[in-house]
Design a protein around this motif. Sequence first.
Motif, PDB file in Angstrom:
ATOM      1  N   ASN A   1       0.858  -1.186   0.000  1.00  0.00           N
ATOM      2  CA  ASN A   1       0.000   0.000   0.000  1.00  0.00           C
ATOM      3  C   ASN A   1       0.895   1.237   0.000  1.00  0.00           C
ATOM      4  O   ASN A   1       1.516   1.569   1.006  1.00  0.00           O
ATOM      5  N   TYR A   2       0.940   1.958  -1.126  1.00  0.00           N
ATOM      6  CA  TYR A   2       1.870   3.082  -1.275  1.00  0.00           C
ATOM      7  C   TYR A   2       1.594   4.195  -0.260  1.00  0.00           C
ATOM      8  O   TYR A   2       2.525   4.722   0.347  1.00  0.00           O
ATOM      9  N   ALA A   3       0.346   4.538  -0.053  1.00  0.00           N
ATOM     10  CA  ALA A   3       0.013   5.624   0.882  1.00  0.00           C
ATOM     11  C   ALA A   3       0.407   5.253   2.314  1.00  0.00           C
ATOM     12  O   ALA A   3       0.958   6.070   3.054  1.00  0.00           O
ATOM     13  N   ALA A   4       0.142   4.009   2.699  1.00  0.00           N
ATOM     14  CA  ALA A   4       0.520   3.561   4.040  1.00  0.00           C
ATOM     15  C   ALA A   4       2.032   3.541   4.195  1.00  0.00           C
ATOM     16  O   ALA A   4       2.572   3.917   5.241  1.00  0.00           O
ATOM     17  N   TYR A   5       2.716   3.135   3.138  1.00  0.00           N
ATOM     18  CA  TYR A   5       4.181   3.122   3.179  1.00  0.00           C
ATOM     19  C   TYR A   5       4.720   4.535   3.353  1.00  0.00           C
ATOM     20  O   TYR A   5       5.640   4.769   4.137  1.00  0.00           O
ATOM     21  N   GLN A   6       4.178   5.496   2.642  1.00  0.00           N
ATOM     22  CA  GLN A   6       4.621   6.888   2.755  1.00  0.00           C
ATOM     23  C   GLN A   6       4.391   7.425   4.167  1.00  0.00           C
ATOM     24  O   GLN A   6       5.252   8.104   4.731  1.00  0.00           O
ATOM     25  N   ARG A   7       3.237   7.122   4.768  1.00  0.00           N
ATOM     26  CA  ARG A   7       2.982   7.551   6.161  1.00  0.00           C
ATOM     27  C   ARG A   7       3.991   6.913   7.110  1.00  0.00           C
ATOM     28  O   ARG A   7       4.488   7.563   8.027  1.00  0.00           O
ATOM     29  N   TRP A   8       4.286   5.644   6.882  1.00  0.00           N
ATOM     30  CA  TRP A   8       5.235   4.942   7.746  1.00  0.00           C
ATOM     31  C   TRP A   8       6.620   5.570   7.646  1.00  0.00           C
ATOM     32  O   TRP A   8       7.279   5.820   8.654  1.00  0.00           O
ATOM     33  N   VAL A   9       7.076   5.849   6.419  1.00  0.00           N
ATOM     34  CA  VAL A   9       8.403   6.440   6.209  1.00  0.00           C
ATOM     35  C   VAL A   9       8.492   7.816   6.851  1.00  0.00           C
ATOM     36  O   VAL A   9       9.481   8.166   7.492  1.00  0.00           O
ATOM     37  N   ARG A  10       7.441   8.625   6.707  1.00  0.00           N
ATOM     38  CA  ARG A  10       7.477  10.012   7.186  1.00  0.00           C
ATOM     39  C   ARG A  10       7.296  10.131   8.697  1.00  0.00           C
ATOM     40  O   ARG A  10       7.599  11.169   9.271  1.00  0.00           O
ATOM     41  N   THR A  11       6.816   9.074   9.350  1.00  0.00           N
ATOM     42  CA  THR A  11       6.589   9.164  10.794  1.00  0.00           C
ATOM     43  C   THR A  11       7.490   8.254  11.624  1.00  0.00           C
ATOM     44  O   THR A  11       7.423   8.268  12.848  1.00  0.00           O
ATOM     45  N   THR A  12       8.325   7.474  10.984  1.00  0.00           N
ATOM     46  CA  THR A  12       9.174   6.522  11.701  1.00  0.00           C
ATOM     47  C   THR A  12      10.064   7.201  12.726  1.00  0.00           C
ATOM     48  O   THR A  12      10.184   6.739  13.862  1.00  0.00           O
ATOM     49  N   HIS A  13      10.695   8.299  12.362  1.00  0.00           N
ATOM     50  CA  HIS A  13      11.598   8.978  13.294  1.00  0.00           C
ATOM     51  C   HIS A  13      10.851   9.506  14.519  1.00  0.00           C
ATOM     52  O   HIS A  13      11.369   9.479  15.631  1.00  0.00           O
ATOM     53  N   GLU A  14       9.621   9.958  14.340  1.00  0.00           N
ATOM     54  CA  GLU A  14       8.842  10.447  15.483  1.00  0.00           C
ATOM     55  C   GLU A  14       8.438   9.297  16.399  1.00  0.00           C
ATOM     56  O   GLU A  14       8.495   9.420  17.625  1.00  0.00           O
ATOM     57  N   ARG A  15       8.000   8.178  15.827  1.00  0.00           N
ATOM     58  CA  ARG A  15       7.629   7.025  16.659  1.00  0.00           C
ATOM     59  C   ARG A  15       8.817   6.519  17.455  1.00  0.00           C
ATOM     60  O   ARG A  15       8.688   6.135  18.619  1.00  0.00           O
ATOM     61  N   SER A  16      10.001   6.534  16.842  1.00  0.00           N
ATOM     62  CA  SER A  16      11.177   6.050  17.565  1.00  0.00           C
ATOM     63  C   SER A  16      11.516   6.967  18.741  1.00  0.00           C
ATOM     64  O   SER A  16      11.987   6.493  19.773  1.00  0.00           O
ATOM     65  N   LYS A  17      11.265   8.270  18.607  1.00  0.00           N
ATOM     66  CA  LYS A  17      11.480   9.193  19.736  1.00  0.00           C
ATOM     67  C   LYS A  17      10.570   8.837  20.907  1.00  0.00           C
ATOM     68  O   LYS A  17      10.995   8.851  22.059  1.00  0.00           O
ATOM     69  N   TYR A  18       9.295   8.538  20.599  1.00  0.00           N
ATOM     70  CA  TYR A  18       8.355   8.187  21.666  1.00  0.00           C
ATOM     71  C   TYR A  18       8.752   6.896  22.366  1.00  0.00           C
ATOM     72  O   TYR A  18       8.679   6.787  23.591  1.00  0.00           O
ATOM     73  N   VAL A  19       9.162   5.910  21.609  1.00  0.00           N
ATOM     74  CA  VAL A  19       9.576   4.633  22.196  1.00  0.00           C
ATOM     75  C   VAL A  19      10.795   4.838  23.090  1.00  0.00           C
ATOM     76  O   VAL A  19      10.837   4.350  24.228  1.00  0.00           O
ATOM     77  N   GLU A  20      11.771   5.587  22.607  1.00  0.00           N
ATOM     78  CA  GLU A  20      12.982   5.818  23.390  1.00  0.00           C
ATOM     79  C   GLU A  20      12.675   6.604  24.659  1.00  0.00           C
ATOM     80  O   GLU A  20      13.167   6.271  25.744  1.00  0.00           O
ATOM     81  N   SER A  21      11.830   7.623  24.577  1.00  0.00           N
ATOM     82  CA  SER A  21      11.462   8.409  25.757  1.00  0.00           C
ATOM     83  C   SER A  21      10.706   7.567  26.766  1.00  0.00           C
ATOM     84  O   SER A  21      10.920   7.688  27.978  1.00  0.00           O
ATOM     85  N   THR A  22       9.834   6.696  26.270  1.00  0.00           N
ATOM     86  CA  THR A  22       9.091   5.816  27.176  1.00  0.00           C
ATOM     87  C   THR A  22      10.031   4.871  27.912  1.00  0.00           C
ATOM     88  O   THR A  22       9.891   4.661  29.126  1.00  0.00           O
ATOM     89  N   LEU A  23      11.000   4.318  27.214  1.00  0.00           N
ATOM     90  CA  LEU A  23      11.957   3.415  27.856  1.00  0.00           C
ATOM     91  C   LEU A  23      12.805   4.153  28.891  1.00  0.00           C
ATOM     92  O   LEU A  23      13.116   3.604  29.954  1.00  0.00           O
ATOM     93  N   ILE A  24      13.173   5.394  28.621  1.00  0.00           N
ATOM     94  CA  ILE A  24      13.944   6.185  29.588  1.00  0.00           C
ATOM     95  C   ILE A  24      13.108   6.479  30.818  1.00  0.00           C
ATOM     96  O   ILE A  24      13.577   6.350  31.958  1.00  0.00           O
ATOM     97  N   MET A  25      11.821   6.858  30.630  1.00  0.00           N
ATOM     98  CA  MET A  25      10.939   7.153  31.766  1.00  0.00           C
ATOM     99  C   MET A  25      10.701   5.913  32.628  1.00  0.00           C
ATOM    100  O   MET A  25      10.524   6.028  33.844  1.00  0.00           O
ATOM    101  N   ALA A  26      10.720   4.745  32.038  1.00  0.00           N
ATOM    102  CA  ALA A  26      10.495   3.501  32.780  1.00  0.00           C
ATOM    103  C   ALA A  26      11.785   2.924  33.333  1.00  0.00           C
ATOM    104  O   ALA A  26      11.784   1.798  33.833  1.00  0.00           O
ATOM    105  N   ASP A  27      12.862   3.686  33.282  1.00  0.00           N
ATOM    106  CA  ASP A  27      14.182   3.235  33.727  1.00  0.00           C
ATOM    107  C   ASP A  27      14.619   1.935  33.051  1.00  0.00           C
ATOM    108  O   ASP A  27      15.313   1.117  33.632  1.00  0.00           O
ATOM    109  N   MET A  28      14.195   1.755  31.843  1.00  0.00           N
ATOM    110  CA  MET A  28      14.619   0.590  31.077  1.00  0.00           C
ATOM    111  C   MET A  28      15.785   0.934  30.148  1.00  0.00           C
ATOM    112  O   MET A  28      16.389   0.066  29.553  1.00  0.00           O
ATOM    113  N   LEU A  29      16.096   2.243  30.044  1.00  0.00           N
ATOM    114  CA  LEU A  29      17.173   2.699  29.191  1.00  0.00           C
ATOM    115  C   LEU A  29      17.734   3.964  29.819  1.00  0.00           C
ATOM    116  O   LEU A  29      17.008   4.903  30.089  1.00  0.00           O
TER     117      LEU A  29
END
Length: 146
Positions: A23-51
């Motif tokens: 799905n081209y449109a879904a792929y484009q959304r995934w590519v354009r938002t990947t860096h933002e999702r990774s920030k949220y995951v990393e921040s969540t792990l830091i807040m939970a003292d897992m990183l």
Amino acid sequence: MKHTKSRSGTGGCGSGVTGIAGNYAAYQRWVRTTHERSKYVESTLIMADMLNDSDLGTSHRDTRPAEIKKSEQEVSDTIDAINEFIDPFSIDDKNNLYCITSGSRVPSEYEYDILQAGTMGKQAKEAFMVERLEKHDNFFEPIKET
């Protein structure tokens, strides 16, 4: 970058690219938002003292203290090996060949072959081209050792 990777394959429930590649449109959304999702995951792990913030830079193998020490030793060994070589321009005897690594004189029976290697190689190449390629004869026959 490690938080942008998928944990599931095609058709899985993860956020990876393989499930949405068709799905081209879904792929484009995934590519354009990947860096933002990774920030949220990393921040969540830091807040939970897992990183820890201090662990972020040492996750790569090359930045570990033992790896740095090993790399520095390898560089030092390489420099020492190069310094052990003789300087071919500082030898007084200009009429003979010398081995750069050992500093010993090349025996005269090998000296001629070494000096003629380039010329002999060109002659063998030209003979191969004429005899095998141009004449289309004996192409698959073994090459004679000279």
